[in-house]
Structures are given as structure tokens and as C-alpha cells.
Write a protein that holds these residues in place. Structure first.
Motif, mmCIF file in Angstrom:
data_model
loop_
_atom_site.group_PDB
_atom_site.id
_atom_site.type_symbol
_atom_site.label_atom_id
_atom_site.label_comp_id
_atom_site.label_asym_id
_atom_site.label_seq_id
_atom_site.Cartn_x
_atom_site.Cartn_y
_atom_site.Cartn_z
ATOM 1 N N ALA A 1 -10.375 -4.385 1.006
ATOM 2 C CA ALA A 1 -11.171 -3.429 0.637
ATOM 3 C C ALA A 1 -11.663 -2.738 1.978
ATOM 4 O O ALA A 1 -11.391 -0.992 1.447
ATOM 5 C CB ALA A 1 -12.397 -3.687 -0.275
ATOM 6 N N LEU A 2 -12.266 -3.371 2.906
ATOM 7 C CA LEU A 2 -12.688 -2.159 4.057
ATOM 8 C C LEU A 2 -11.614 -1.904 4.893
ATOM 9 O O LEU A 2 -12.138 -0.919 5.266
ATOM 10 C CB LEU A 2 -13.397 -3.034 4.918
ATOM 11 C CG LEU A 2 -14.903 -3.633 3.948
ATOM 12 C CD1 LEU A 2 -16.045 -4.595 4.763
ATOM 13 C CD2 LEU A 2 -16.305 -2.494 3.848
ATOM 14 N N GLU A 3 -10.644 -2.423 4.865
ATOM 15 C CA GLU A 3 -10.043 -2.179 6.399
ATOM 16 C C GLU A 3 -8.591 -0.921 5.402
ATOM 17 O O GLU A 3 -8.182 -0.336 6.077
ATOM 18 C CB GLU A 3 -8.942 -3.392 6.261
ATOM 19 C CG GLU A 3 -9.954 -4.612 7.363
ATOM 20 C CD GLU A 3 -8.915 -5.532 7.959
ATOM 21 O OE1 GLU A 3 -7.791 -5.259 7.953
ATOM 22 O OE2 GLU A 3 -9.417 -5.928 8.748
ATOM 23 N N SER A 4 -8.593 -1.643 3.830
ATOM 24 C CA SER A 4 -7.683 -0.411 3.143
ATOM 25 C C SER A 4 -7.631 0.527 3.091
ATOM 26 O O SER A 4 -7.816 1.929 3.240
ATOM 27 C CB SER A 4 -6.589 -1.531 2.298
ATOM 28 O OG SER A 4 -7.772 -1.034 0.835
ATOM 29 N N GLY A 5 -9.057 0.829 2.597
ATOM 30 C CA GLY A 5 -10.189 1.605 2.285
ATOM 31 C C GLY A 5 -9.372 2.251 0.578
ATOM 32 O O GLY A 5 -10.096 3.283 0.241
ATOM 33 N N ASP A 6 -8.835 1.486 0.100
ATOM 34 C CA ASP A 6 -8.580 1.322 -1.084
ATOM 35 C C ASP A 6 -9.754 1.307 -2.542
ATOM 36 O O ASP A 6 -10.393 0.766 -2.204
ATOM 37 C CB ASP A 6 -7.527 0.134 -1.665
ATOM 38 C CG ASP A 6 -5.844 0.805 -1.029
ATOM 39 O OD1 ASP A 6 -5.759 1.678 -0.288
ATOM 40 O OD2 ASP A 6 -5.054 -0.518 -0.594
ATOM 41 N N HIS A 7 -9.205 2.299 -2.598
ATOM 42 C CA HIS A 7 -10.334 2.698 -4.671
ATOM 43 C C HIS A 7 -9.940 1.080 -5.466
ATOM 44 O O HIS A 7 -8.919 0.594 -5.258
ATOM 45 C CB HIS A 7 -10.174 3.077 -5.460
ATOM 46 C CG HIS A 7 -10.898 3.816 -6.788
ATOM 47 N ND1 HIS A 7 -10.566 3.375 -7.657
ATOM 48 C CD2 HIS A 7 -11.853 4.794 -6.510
ATOM 49 C CE1 HIS A 7 -11.931 3.288 -8.449
ATOM 50 N NE2 HIS A 7 -12.791 4.650 -8.263
ATOM 51 N N PRO A 8 -11.104 0.550 -5.808
ATOM 52 C CA PRO A 8 -11.097 -0.813 -6.255
ATOM 53 C C PRO A 8 -10.675 -0.586 -7.698
ATOM 54 O O PRO A 8 -9.784 -1.860 -7.526
ATOM 55 C CB PRO A 8 -12.887 -1.252 -6.808
ATOM 56 C CG PRO A 8 -13.300 0.131 -6.277
ATOM 57 C CD PRO A 8 -12.541 0.972 -5.398
ATOM 58 N N GLY A 9 -10.322 0.620 -7.990
ATOM 59 C CA GLY A 9 -9.572 0.342 -8.958
ATOM 60 C C GLY A 9 -8.236 0.385 -9.076
ATOM 61 O O GLY A 9 -7.193 -0.765 -9.722
ATOM 62 N N GLN A 10 -7.700 0.562 -8.016
ATOM 63 C CA GLN A 10 -6.408 0.919 -6.826
ATOM 64 C C GLN A 10 -5.736 -0.794 -6.731
ATOM 65 O O GLN A 10 -4.613 -1.616 -7.247
ATOM 66 C CB GLN A 10 -5.902 1.668 -5.946
ATOM 67 C CG GLN A 10 -4.371 1.507 -5.225
ATOM 68 C CD GLN A 10 -4.566 2.636 -4.270
ATOM 69 O OE1 GLN A 10 -5.676 2.934 -3.837
ATOM 70 N NE2 GLN A 10 -3.761 2.378 -3.303
ATOM 71 N N MET A 11 -7.114 -1.683 -6.345
ATOM 72 C CA MET A 11 -6.620 -2.715 -6.026
ATOM 73 C C MET A 11 -6.278 -4.047 -7.399
ATOM 74 O O MET A 11 -5.621 -4.660 -6.880
ATOM 75 C CB MET A 11 -7.797 -3.520 -5.301
ATOM 76 C CG MET A 11 -7.402 -3.099 -3.280
ATOM 77 S SD MET A 11 -9.462 -2.964 -2.722
ATOM 78 C CE MET A 11 -9.173 -5.180 -2.699
ATOM 79 N N LYS A 12 -7.530 -3.491 -8.449
ATOM 80 C CA LYS A 12 -7.213 -4.683 -9.470
ATOM 81 C C LYS A 12 -5.633 -3.905 -10.316
ATOM 82 O O LYS A 12 -5.236 -5.190 -10.204
ATOM 83 C CB LYS A 12 -8.187 -3.585 -10.388
ATOM 84 C CG LYS A 12 -8.214 -4.166 -12.087
ATOM 85 C CD LYS A 12 -7.818 -4.025 -13.111
ATOM 86 C CE LYS A 12 -8.233 -2.813 -13.094
ATOM 87 N NZ LYS A 12 -7.695 -1.284 -13.944
ATOM 88 N N ASP A 13 -5.324 -2.597 -10.205
ATOM 89 C CA ASP A 13 -3.614 -2.685 -10.722
ATOM 90 C C ASP A 13 -3.031 -3.180 -10.099
ATOM 91 O O ASP A 13 -1.429 -3.879 -10.390
ATOM 92 C CB ASP A 13 -3.636 -1.066 -10.550
ATOM 93 C CG ASP A 13 -4.363 -0.638 -11.866
ATOM 94 O OD1 ASP A 13 -5.176 -0.721 -12.208
ATOM 95 O OD2 ASP A 13 -4.631 1.164 -11.732
ATOM 96 N N ALA A 14 -2.687 -3.294 -8.262
ATOM 97 C CA ALA A 14 -1.927 -4.783 -7.688
ATOM 98 C C ALA A 14 -1.464 -4.998 -8.174
ATOM 99 O O ALA A 14 -1.151 -6.322 -8.032
ATOM 100 C CB ALA A 14 -2.741 -4.054 -6.631
ATOM 101 N N VAL A 15 -2.955 -5.900 -8.846
ATOM 102 C CA VAL A 15 -2.518 -7.446 -9.305
ATOM 103 C C VAL A 15 -2.693 -7.830 -10.833
ATOM 104 O O VAL A 15 -1.456 -9.248 -10.769
ATOM 105 C CB VAL A 15 -3.984 -8.335 -9.465
ATOM 106 C CG1 VAL A 15 -3.652 -9.526 -9.050
ATOM 107 C CG2 VAL A 15 -4.440 -7.462 -7.459
ATOM 108 N N CYS A 16 -2.255 -6.900 -12.007
ATOM 109 C CA CYS A 16 -1.697 -6.647 -12.782
ATOM 110 C C CYS A 16 -0.474 -6.614 -13.266
ATOM 111 O O CYS A 16 -0.394 -4.710 -13.113
ATOM 112 C CB CYS A 16 -3.394 -5.974 -13.140
ATOM 113 S SG CYS A 16 -4.816 -6.067 -13.376
ATOM 114 N N SER A 17 0.586 -7.271 -13.209
ATOM 115 C CA SER A 17 1.999 -6.959 -13.793
ATOM 116 C C SER A 17 1.699 -6.582 -14.716
ATOM 117 O O SER A 17 1.008 -7.016 -15.805
ATOM 118 C CB SER A 17 2.568 -8.656 -13.219
ATOM 119 O OG SER A 17 2.238 -8.501 -11.613
#
Length: 269
Positions: A217-233
Motif C-alpha cells: 500500500a505504501l509503495e504502490s499508493g493504490d486505493h485499498p479497494g483496488q488492492m482488495k479487488d485484485a485478490v477477489c477473482s
């Protein structure tokens, strides 16, 4: 300009937070244990800690102030004035870093007029050099002193500057939520244990997952929702768990916990 190799750091009050900062500073190599001085209400107990950690135990706050260049205030807020006000005239040329909850710049200035002081809000992970140190923008440090303080604290924490209107809430998020996160680790460990995974391995997996997710999260600056979606197939297993958490009020519980803490603080003002 102060130098890490020779600076002497003192702690007025040596409870959990002061101990965490001192441990982080020595662990990081920023300063040596012999450069750290501390006083506490129970001198005998302090001596036991000091002997174990290699720091120097002092009888009282005056001894700490006289010996040190940088003084961390680690006592309870109600103790700051009776402990520090009598020492105000002895603080000339020293940096005072207060960690006392909600003792902002104007209050510090009233208690220690003329002192170079800074209100901060750290959290306990500074002990492993992965903490947070929030610094109040309104302060009386010189530019040179600010540079030194930031360089010192960046050895053990992410350093953020905030104004008085936001730093109180920032300190809640930084300082209280390690307890929430520890509960989350424990709950995941219980779930793992229920399904046959040993707690030792489970806690290691969970803890590293949190470290890695936070770093991403710190290094990418991605929104937490985006990070969550990336794991939810689509149609996968993770989204089933996410849906279950939503059904059971996961987000509301977290938000409500912060609301209740903020309400309790405001009721005391």
C-alpha cells in the motif's frame, strides 16, 4: 548541529511508549544505548530495565534534562506540568519532544515558555523500526532542529507532519489500532487453529501478510479497494469471505470503534 554519534537522548517517564522509542533508536543503530538516559516513578524498577538495556537510570527529571540534548516527555498528560514547568529555565538549547496525549503546542508553550518543543504522536511499532511518528506542524523548533528530529525519527518510523486540527485523530489511527490489528491477528489465528493449522505457523503467516500488505500500500499508493479487488477473482473464494465480513458489519465495527474513541476524547475536553 547535533550528531547521532554524540547526541544524548533522555526520557522523562519510561513506560511502554518511551521504552518502545528507546528500543527502536538502539535497534536501528541511530544512537547507542549508552547515549540514552531515563527517569521514572519507580527508580528501583527503572534500574532493572536500565541494566538490561544498557541505558542510564536517573533519579529525577532534572537529572535527565541536565544530561541530555533531546528530551522525550513520556509521562501522562496530567503529569507534564508539575514535572516539566519547574525545569523550564534549564531547557535552553535543548529539544523537547512531547509524547503526552493531546498536549499540543499552545499548552506546551504555557508550561515551558521559551523552550524549543514539539508535540508528537508515536505508536508502539517504533520498537521494531516500523512505527509511525506524527509531528505537529505548529512547534517552536528551529529549522535546524526540525531537520535533526526528522532524520532521527525516520530511523524508526514513518514521519508525518499534521496541524493541530488533524493530529488528534491521526494519533488515534496510529496509536489505538495496533490493538485492533492484534485482535485481527488473534481472530485469524483462531480460525486457522479451528481448521487444523498450528498457531505458531498461523501467526507467522498472518503477521507477514499484514507487513507485506502494508508495504504494498505504501509503495504502490493504490486505493485499498483496488488492492482488495485484485485478490477477489470472479466467482472465487476470497470474495465469499469479503461478502461474509460485509454481512457481519466488519467495516461498521471498525468505523464505530474510531467514533467511540473520538467521542470519549471529546467528552473530556
Amino acid at each position: 548541529m547535533l550528531e547521532f554519534e554524540s547526541v544524548k537522548a533522555g526520557f522523562v517517564g519510561y513506560g511502554n511508549m518511551s521504552g518502545a522509542v528507546a528500543k527502536g533508536l538502539t535497534r536501528s543503530g541511530a544512537i547507542g544505548a549508552s547515549q540514552i538516559y531515563a527517569c521514572a516513578g519507580n527508580y528501583d524498577n527503572l534500574c532493572v530495565k536500565a541494566d538490561a538495556q544498557g541505558i542510564k537510570a536517573c533519579r529525577d527529571a532534572g537529572e535527565v534534562v541536565d544530561a541530555c540534548d533531546v528530551i522525550f516527555i513520556g509521562v501522562k498528560p496530567y503529569m507534564v506540568e508539575p514535572v516539566m514547568a519547574p525545569l523550564a529555565s534549564r531547557l535552553e538549547g535543548k529539544i523537547v519532544i512531547s509524547m503526552a496525549t493531546n498536549m499540543f503546542d499552545d499548552e506546551l508553550d504555557r508550561i515551558m515558555p521559551g523552550a524549543h518543543h514539539l508535540f508528537t504522536a508515536p505508536n508502539t511499532p517504533v520498537s521494531v523500526c516500523e512505527g509511525i511518528f506524527i509531528l505537529q506542524k505548529e512547534n517552536t523548533l528551529t529549522d535546524e532542529e526540525r531537520v535533526f528530529v526528522v532524520e532521527l525519527l525516520e530511523k524508526i518510523a514513518l514521519v508525518l507532519w499534521m496541524d493541530e486540527s488533524h493530529i488528534g485523530l491521526g494519533s488515534i489511527i496510529a496509536g489505538c489500532t495496533p490493538a485492533f490489528t492484534s485482535m485481527y491477528i488473534e481472530a485469524l489465528g483462531d480460525a486457522a487453529c479451528r481448521h487444523g493449522l498450528g498457531r505458531s505457523d498461523a501467526y507467522k503467516i498472518i503477521s507477514q501478510m499484514l507487513v507485506g500488505t502494508g508495504k504494498m500500500a505504501l509503495e504502490s499508493g493504490d486505493h485499498p479497494g483496488q488492492m482488495k479487488d485484485a485478490v477477489c477473482s470472479p466467482g472465487g473464494t476470497t470474495i465469499v469471505g469479503v461478502n461474509t465480513l460485509e454481512k457481519n458489519g466488519f467495516r461498521f465495527a471498525v468505523i464505530d470503534a474510531i467514533d467511540q474513541i473520538e467521542n470519549k476524547i471529546q467528552s473530556k475536553l
